[in-house]
Scaffold this motif. Structure first.
Motif, short mmCIF file in Angstrom:
data_model
loop_
_atom_site.label_atom_id
_atom_site.label_comp_id
_atom_site.label_asym_id
_atom_site.label_seq_id
_atom_site.Cartn_x
_atom_site.Cartn_y
_atom_site.Cartn_z
N ASP A 151 25.56 -33.99 46.33
CA ASP A 151 25.10 -33.02 47.32
C ASP A 151 25.59 -31.64 46.93
O ASP A 151 26.79 -31.36 46.93
CB ASP A 151 25.65 -33.41 48.71
N LEU A 152 24.64 -30.77 46.59
CA LEU A 152 24.95 -29.42 46.12
C LEU A 152 24.49 -28.34 47.09
O LEU A 152 24.39 -27.17 46.71
CB LEU A 152 24.27 -29.18 44.76
N ARG A 153 24.23 -28.71 48.32
CA ARG A 153 23.71 -27.73 49.27
C ARG A 153 24.67 -26.55 49.46
O ARG A 153 25.88 -26.72 49.50
CB ARG A 153 23.42 -28.40 50.62
N LEU A 154 24.10 -25.35 49.53
CA LEU A 154 24.83 -24.10 49.70
C LEU A 154 25.73 -23.74 48.52
O LEU A 154 26.61 -22.90 48.66
CB LEU A 154 25.66 -24.12 51.00
N CYS A 155 25.52 -24.37 47.39
CA CYS A 155 26.22 -23.96 46.17
C CYS A 155 25.44 -22.80 45.56
O CYS A 155 24.60 -22.98 44.66
CB CYS A 155 26.33 -25.13 45.18
N GLU A 156 25.71 -21.61 46.04
CA GLU A 156 24.85 -20.45 45.78
C GLU A 156 24.94 -19.91 44.36
O GLU A 156 24.08 -19.13 43.94
CB GLU A 156 25.18 -19.33 46.77
N TYR A 157 25.96 -20.30 43.61
CA TYR A 157 26.11 -19.76 42.26
C TYR A 157 25.47 -20.65 41.19
O TYR A 157 25.52 -20.33 40.01
CB TYR A 157 27.59 -19.55 41.94
N ILE A 158 24.89 -21.77 41.62
CA ILE A 158 24.18 -22.63 40.68
C ILE A 158 22.76 -22.11 40.50
O ILE A 158 22.06 -21.83 41.47
CB ILE A 158 24.15 -24.09 41.18
N SER A 159 22.35 -21.98 39.27
CA SER A 159 20.99 -21.53 38.96
C SER A 159 20.36 -22.55 38.02
O SER A 159 20.56 -22.51 36.80
CB SER A 159 21.04 -20.14 38.31
N LEU A 160 19.61 -23.47 38.59
CA LEU A 160 19.08 -24.59 37.81
C LEU A 160 17.97 -24.15 36.87
O LEU A 160 17.03 -23.46 37.26
CB LEU A 160 18.56 -25.68 38.76
N ASN A 161 18.09 -24.57 35.62
CA ASN A 161 17.02 -24.36 34.66
C ASN A 161 16.32 -25.69 34.42
O ASN A 161 16.71 -26.73 34.97
CB ASN A 161 17.57 -23.78 33.36
N GLU A 162 15.31 -25.68 33.59
CA GLU A 162 14.50 -26.88 33.38
C GLU A 162 15.33 -28.01 32.76
O GLU A 162 15.22 -29.17 33.17
CB GLU A 162 13.30 -26.55 32.48
N VAL A 163 16.17 -27.68 31.80
CA VAL A 163 16.98 -28.69 31.12
C VAL A 163 17.98 -29.34 32.08
O VAL A 163 18.11 -30.56 32.15
CB VAL A 163 17.72 -28.08 29.91
N LEU A 164 18.68 -28.50 32.84
CA LEU A 164 19.68 -29.01 33.78
C LEU A 164 19.03 -29.82 34.90
O LEU A 164 19.54 -30.87 35.29
CB LEU A 164 20.51 -27.85 34.34
N SER A 165 17.92 -29.34 35.41
CA SER A 165 17.20 -30.07 36.47
C SER A 165 16.74 -31.43 35.99
O SER A 165 16.85 -32.43 36.70
CB SER A 165 15.99 -29.25 36.94
N SER A 166 16.25 -31.47 34.75
CA SER A 166 15.80 -32.74 34.18
C SER A 166 16.96 -33.71 34.02
O SER A 166 16.85 -34.90 34.32
CB SER A 166 15.13 -32.49 32.83
N ARG A 167 18.09 -33.19 33.58
CA ARG A 167 19.26 -34.04 33.39
C ARG A 167 19.73 -34.63 34.72
O ARG A 167 20.08 -35.81 34.81
CB ARG A 167 20.38 -33.24 32.74
N ILE A 168 19.75 -33.82 35.75
CA ILE A 168 20.19 -34.28 37.08
C ILE A 168 19.28 -35.39 37.58
O ILE A 168 19.74 -36.43 38.05
CB ILE A 168 20.20 -33.11 38.09
N SER A 169 17.98 -35.17 37.49
CA SER A 169 17.03 -36.16 38.01
C SER A 169 17.08 -37.47 37.23
O SER A 169 16.84 -38.54 37.79
CB SER A 169 15.61 -35.58 37.98
N GLU A 170 17.39 -37.40 35.95
CA GLU A 170 17.49 -38.62 35.14
C GLU A 170 18.80 -39.37 35.39
O GLU A 170 18.84 -40.60 35.34
CB GLU A 170 17.39 -38.25 33.65
N GLN A 171 19.86 -38.64 35.66
CA GLN A 171 21.19 -39.24 35.75
C GLN A 171 21.56 -39.70 37.16
O GLN A 171 22.27 -40.69 37.33
CB GLN A 171 22.23 -38.23 35.26
N ILE A 172 21.04 -39.02 38.19
CA ILE A 172 21.50 -39.26 39.56
C ILE A 172 20.32 -39.61 40.46
O ILE A 172 19.32 -38.90 40.49
CB ILE A 172 22.25 -38.03 40.11
N LYS A 173 20.47 -40.67 41.21
CA LYS A 173 19.39 -41.19 42.04
C LYS A 173 19.12 -40.32 43.27
O LYS A 173 17.98 -40.03 43.61
CB LYS A 173 19.72 -42.62 42.48
N ASP A 174 20.18 -39.92 43.97
CA ASP A 174 20.04 -39.18 45.23
C ASP A 174 20.68 -37.81 45.07
O ASP A 174 21.90 -37.70 44.97
CB ASP A 174 20.71 -39.97 46.36
N VAL A 175 19.87 -36.77 45.05
CA VAL A 175 20.36 -35.41 44.85
C VAL A 175 19.90 -34.51 45.98
O VAL A 175 18.74 -34.56 46.40
CB VAL A 175 19.86 -34.82 43.51
#
Length: 264
Positions: A220-244
């Motif tokens: 759960d990363l809600r309100l983590c305002e300093y995170i700026s997701l790019n395509e590579v990082l977003s893809s990695r998260i979706s592949e590695q973690i079921k519930d985001v």
């Protein structure tokens, strides 16, 4: 002339299960200071560990008195720990409330800031079976996170919810913003569930968590305002973690009122 038999008040005929249901609606302070002193039946009911699955002392602001009562309540919650798992909420508990038996599996603390930091380190050192730690608007340092890693090898769930003070006091230095995230990544590799609402980490901290916590099922990363997701990082998260839950998602449904902070 025979005297009429004195009628027994109906409330004296209530079963212990009914009395337990009634008394369970009281807070820990009322039980310890008042209810258990009324009669033998009530005292026996109040001493049953099932009455102490949740300890709520949010309305008590006398720290010395609070710690004393909290120790009594925690000791009672431990009596049957070997046979059933307890949910324990130490609300504004402060130092000195460490369970003596070390069998506690779930610890939840809300509304504590500076006074809990040292006490929390001391507490986790005595909780080797701890599986869940929930800190809502409660401070923890990197030293505390390191203590979790050393002392709680079975920790599977960690909540660090700072939704009410999100953004306040965050450093301008990236290394300082990522201190807690890097400590989690280094010291808590067994985590399955991690909630970091309102955390100050950047992409650097997030990447470290993805590297260091390979067993994560939910994040759960809600309100983590300093995170700026790019395509590579977003893809990695979706592949590695079921519930985001992503930084811009709504907090709808999140319970963080201190008075309502009781999980059943």
């Amino acid at each position: 002339m025979n005297q009429p038999m004195e009628k027994i008040p109906p409330w004296l005929e209530l079963g212990e299960d009914i009395w337990a249901n009634i008394l369970h609606r009281l807070g820990a302070i009322e039980i310890l200071e008042t209810a258990q002193k009324v009669c033998t039946t009530w005292r026996l009911i109040c001493k049953d560990p099932s009455m102490w699955r949740v300890i709520n002392m949010w309305d008590m602001f006398d720290d010395r008195r609070q710690r004393k009562l909290c120790r009594h309540a925690v000791d009672r919650s431990q009596e049957r720990e070997a046979r059933c798992t307890k949910h324990l909420a130490l609300v504004r508990s402060g130092k000195g409330c460490t369970p003596s038996s070390g069998k506690l599996k779930r610890l939840r603390i809300a509304g504590c800031s500076f006074m809990i930091r040292v006490g929390l380190v001391e507490a986790v050192q005595k909780l080797p079976l701890l599986e869940e730690l929930n800190l809502t608007h409660t401070a923890i340092t990197t030293v505390g996170i390191e203590a979790l890693g050393r002392s709680c090898p079975q920790l599977k769930s960690f909540v660090l919810n700072n939704s009410l003070d999100m953004g306040s006091g965050h450093s301008d230095k990236e290394d300082e913003r990522n201190e807690k995230a890097l400590a989690i990544a280094k010291n808590l590799p067994t985590l399955h569930h991690l909630q970091l609402i309102g955390n100050s980490m950047t992409n650097k901290g997030l990447e470290a968590i993805l590297d260091g916590c390979p067993h994560l099922v939910s994040l759960d990363l809600r309100l983590c305002e300093y995170i700026s997701l790019n395509e590579v990082l977003s893809s990695r998260i979706s592949e590695q973690i079921k519930d985001v839950k992503y930084p811009n998602e709504s907090l709808a449904g999140l319970r963080f009122s201190f008075e309502a902070y009781i999980w059943g």
